[in-house]
Design a protein around this motif. Structure first.
Motif, short mmCIF file in Angstrom:
data_model
loop_
_atom_site.label_atom_id
_atom_site.label_comp_id
_atom_site.label_asym_id
_atom_site.label_seq_id
_atom_site.Cartn_x
_atom_site.Cartn_y
_atom_site.Cartn_z
N TYR A 174 0.85 -1.22 0.11
CA TYR A 174 0.03 0.18 0.10
C TYR A 174 0.91 1.30 0.05
O TYR A 174 0.60 2.09 -0.55
CB TYR A 174 -1.03 -0.10 1.10
N LEU A 175 2.01 1.42 0.56
CA LEU A 175 2.80 2.46 0.66
C LEU A 175 3.50 2.52 -0.80
O LEU A 175 3.56 3.69 -1.12
CB LEU A 175 4.12 2.25 1.58
N ASN A 176 3.50 1.56 -1.43
CA ASN A 176 4.14 1.81 -2.92
C ASN A 176 3.12 2.44 -3.75
O ASN A 176 3.39 2.92 -4.96
CB ASN A 176 4.54 0.27 -3.33
N LEU A 177 1.61 1.86 -3.32
CA LEU A 177 0.81 2.72 -4.25
C LEU A 177 0.68 4.38 -3.83
O LEU A 177 0.25 5.01 -4.71
CB LEU A 177 -0.52 2.07 -3.87
N ILE A 178 1.10 4.64 -2.67
CA ILE A 178 0.95 6.20 -2.28
C ILE A 178 2.10 6.84 -2.73
O ILE A 178 2.35 7.94 -3.12
CB ILE A 178 0.70 6.00 -0.69
N LEU A 179 3.13 6.02 -2.53
CA LEU A 179 4.71 6.76 -2.60
C LEU A 179 5.30 5.84 -3.84
O LEU A 179 5.01 4.91 -4.26
CB LEU A 179 5.42 6.72 -1.57
N ASP A 180 6.41 6.63 -4.21
CA ASP A 180 7.16 5.89 -5.32
C ASP A 180 8.71 5.44 -5.04
O ASP A 180 9.61 5.56 -5.74
CB ASP A 180 7.21 6.78 -6.69
N ASN A 181 8.97 5.40 -3.48
CA ASN A 181 10.25 5.26 -3.21
C ASN A 181 10.37 4.21 -2.04
O ASN A 181 11.19 4.35 -1.19
CB ASN A 181 10.66 6.63 -2.31
N VAL A 182 9.45 3.11 -2.14
CA VAL A 182 9.37 1.93 -1.28
C VAL A 182 10.22 0.74 -1.79
O VAL A 182 10.20 0.16 -2.88
CB VAL A 182 8.08 1.43 -0.98
N VAL A 183 11.06 0.29 -0.86
CA VAL A 183 11.73 -1.12 -1.24
C VAL A 183 11.48 -1.91 -0.36
O VAL A 183 11.69 -1.83 1.06
CB VAL A 183 13.34 -0.95 -1.14
N PHE A 184 10.82 -3.17 -0.70
CA PHE A 184 10.45 -4.29 0.34
C PHE A 184 11.75 -5.42 0.17
O PHE A 184 12.04 -6.03 -0.58
CB PHE A 184 9.17 -5.19 -0.23
N VAL A 185 12.44 -5.42 1.22
CA VAL A 185 13.56 -6.25 1.45
C VAL A 185 13.11 -7.58 1.97
O VAL A 185 12.50 -7.79 2.94
CB VAL A 185 14.39 -5.64 2.92
N ARG A 186 13.39 -8.57 1.08
CA ARG A 186 12.95 -10.02 1.22
C ARG A 186 14.09 -10.98 0.95
O ARG A 186 15.02 -10.68 0.29
CB ARG A 186 11.74 -10.18 0.41
N TYR A 187 13.79 -12.36 1.36
CA TYR A 187 14.76 -13.57 0.55
C TYR A 187 14.38 -13.61 -0.78
O TYR A 187 13.31 -13.39 -1.23
CB TYR A 187 14.12 -14.73 1.39
N GLY A 188 15.42 -13.83 -1.61
CA GLY A 188 15.41 -13.93 -2.87
C GLY A 188 17.06 -14.05 -3.56
O GLY A 188 17.60 -14.81 -2.71
N ILE A 189 17.13 -14.03 -4.79
CA ILE A 189 18.28 -14.18 -5.37
C ILE A 189 19.42 -13.67 -4.56
O ILE A 189 20.69 -14.28 -4.26
CB ILE A 189 18.22 -13.91 -6.82
N SER A 190 19.30 -12.08 -4.38
CA SER A 190 20.44 -11.68 -3.70
C SER A 190 20.11 -11.60 -2.17
O SER A 190 19.10 -11.68 -1.85
CB SER A 190 20.31 -10.01 -4.26
N ASP A 191 21.27 -11.54 -1.67
CA ASP A 191 21.33 -11.55 -0.19
C ASP A 191 20.63 -10.14 0.44
O ASP A 191 20.73 -9.33 -0.37
CB ASP A 191 22.68 -11.67 0.56
N MET A 192 19.74 -10.07 1.54
CA MET A 192 19.33 -9.07 1.90
C MET A 192 19.99 -7.83 2.44
O MET A 192 19.82 -6.86 2.21
CB MET A 192 18.23 -9.22 3.12
N PHE A 193 21.30 -8.03 2.69
CA PHE A 193 22.31 -6.99 3.04
C PHE A 193 22.77 -6.25 1.71
O PHE A 193 22.94 -5.06 1.73
CB PHE A 193 23.53 -7.61 3.62
#
Length: 289
Positions: free
Chosen positions: A156-175
């Motif tokens: 929802y913040l991503n719908l309101i703003l355009d500067n949101v990064v959701f940090v999650r498990y994935g291909i790249s390490d979270m750091f």
């Protein structure tokens, strides 16, 4: 909880030599059965240890608590982090019928929201809204069961703003995902029992970079509470092996609405464009029944 009682079991262990004989009996019982003691009334604990109820109350006072309810509260906070999922199942209240389950869970959720509303710091809430609006980039991290809350907030913040990064498990390490974080940015950390170590590590890293940190958690004894510049507490007292996320989700809703109202004109234009796209590509089912 004061700093010298951060680990309640260690604190009780250290106090044993200075306690009376009857108080030592209670202390030893709690050390051996803290998972059960957390859910015992003073009278039931007294019966189990073969002392009087008044002795249990005086024991709590001897440890520096105002009364047994305060000691029990600390024990329950301890249980949140130390109990395994299997132990939680074993400690669950009576769910012998589906009807009882429904009532107990809903009543527990209502109580969590009520306590959250009563204890919320309105000034802190306003400061957090301002930090979200003023941040260059907003990083959101919440893992394990808290990932549902983090994704909801991020969506929802991503719908309101355009500067949101959701940090999650994935291909790249979270750091790697937060490597470019700077003092102009904001990190929102969400953590509920059993607290995920990686969330704590990411918040520690952000703190070292001088980043402003927002924490959403269940109590002041949470490991992320002192890492946050601003922290919001929303109860998640467990009705069973499942942590209740109803109160924190409600609090997140309030944050989203508050941020949205500050950007009302901009998001109105944005949603008008989105509605056109959704309609064009049949994103939602618009058929009338």
């Amino acid at each position: 909880m004061s700093d010298d009682r951060k680990d309640l079991l260690v604190y009780i262990q250290k106090k044993i030599p200075s306690l009376s004989k009857s108080h030592r009996l209670i202390a030893n019982y709690i050390l051996e059965h803290y998972d059960k003691a957390a859910f015992l009334t003073a009278s039931k604990l007294a019966i189990n240890v073969h002392v009087s109820e008044a002795t249990v109350v005086r024991f709590a006072n001897a440890l520096g608590f105002e009364g047994y309810p305060d000691l029990q509260k600390e024990l329950r906070e301890l249980v949140k982090t130390k109990l395994t999922t299997v132990q939680r199942v074993e400690m669950s209240p009576d769910y012998s019928t589906h009807s009882k389950t429904l009532k107990k869970v809903l009543k527990s959720d209502i109580e969590n929201i009520r306590l959250t509303l009563e204890n919320i710091d309105h000034e802190t809430f306003q400061n957090i809204v301002n930090e979200i609006l003023n941040a260059k980039k907003i990083y959101i991290v919440g893992l394990r069961s808290s990932s549902a809350l983090a994704e909801y907030l991020g969506f929802y913040l991503n719908l309101i703003l355009d500067n949101v990064v959701f940090v999650r498990y994935g291909i790249s390490d979270m750091f790697e995902q937060i490597m470019r974080i700077s003092e102009e940015d904001l990190l929102i950390g969400i953590s509920y029992p059993r607290y995920a170590n990686r969330t704590i590590e990411l918040m520690n890293y952000a703190q070292e970079q001088g980043v402003k940190i927002i924490g959403l958690t269940d109590s002041t004894s949470s490991p992320i509470y002192n890492l946050a510049d601003y922290a919001l507490i929303a109860g998640s007292n467990m009705a069973s092996f499942v942590d209740s996320l109803v109160a924190p989700l409600s609090l997140i809703n309030a944050l989203i609405v508050s941020v949205g109202m500050c950007e009302k004109e901009e998001i109105t234009n944005y949603f008008n464009k989105l509605e056109t796209i959704w309609d064009r590509y049949n994103v939602y089912n618009s058929k009338k029944r």
